[in-house]
Design an enzyme around this catalytic site. Structure first.
Site, PDB file in Angstrom:
ATOM      1  CG  ASP A  21       8.457   6.046   1.438  1.00  0.00           C
ATOM      2  OD1 ASP A  21       7.574   5.405   1.631  1.00  0.00           O
ATOM      3  OD2 ASP A  21       8.990   6.873   2.379  1.00  0.00           O
ATOM      4  CG  LEU A  22       5.207   7.589  -4.844  1.00  0.00           C
ATOM      5  CD1 LEU A  22       4.434   7.136  -6.108  1.00  0.00           C
ATOM      6  CD2 LEU A  22       4.973   9.032  -4.593  1.00  0.00           C
TER       7      LEU A  22
END
Length: 157
Positions: A105-106
């Site tokens: 979940d960058l």
């Protein structure tokens, strides 16, 4: 990366350090008016003199000087050159991927700048992370970050 202080398996709790700072998302949003409307391809085609850090620093200083006198800098006095911040993101992500950690979940909301003028980049929210040595998984990680940048910070191309 945030430090894990204690794991309580009986109560299913994890105690972690509190990171004093600002998210990269908020940091960039506060400075959106500083991003010049320039052609990214023209920049990519420019010849470099080999001192990119000094060039970035000079550009940020010039943009900061053009601001109104009374305007404050970021919380905690942070004044991180945007080019240096981008390079630091790449270094941190490179280290994570070298150790086969895929964040999952960058986004700039999951990165924080901790303290002072020389702020430290801290990755947070590893809830979707996993271990994988597959180049494709790591590439998806970077693709998610690219899409997050384009949607959240469109002027940072």
């Amino acid at each position: 990366v945030v430090v894990v202080l204690m794991v309580d398996k009986e109560q299913h709790r994890i105690f972690m350090e509190f990171v004093e700072g600002v998210t990269v998302r908020d940091y960039l949003a506060e400075r959106e008016h500083l991003f010049p409307d320039i052609d990214a391809q023209a920049i990519a085609n420019e010849e470099s003199d080999g001192d990119d850090e000094a060039d970035v620093e000079a550009a940020i200083v010039a943009m900061d000087e053009s601001k109104d006198e009374g305007e404050d800098e970021a919380e905690n006095g942070q004044q991180v050159p945007l080019g240096a911040l981008a390079r630091r993101m790449g270094q941190v992500l490179g280290k994570m991927h070298d150790t086969d950690i895929v964040h999952g979940d960058l986004t700039t909301s999951n990165m924080m700048l901790r303290g002072g003028h020389e702020a430290q980049l801290v990755m947070i929210d590893f809830g979707l992370s996993y271990v994988s040595s597959l180049t494709e998984d790591q590439a998806v990680d970077l693709y998610v970050l690219e899409r997050a940048f384009l949607s959240t910070h469109p002027r940072t191309k």
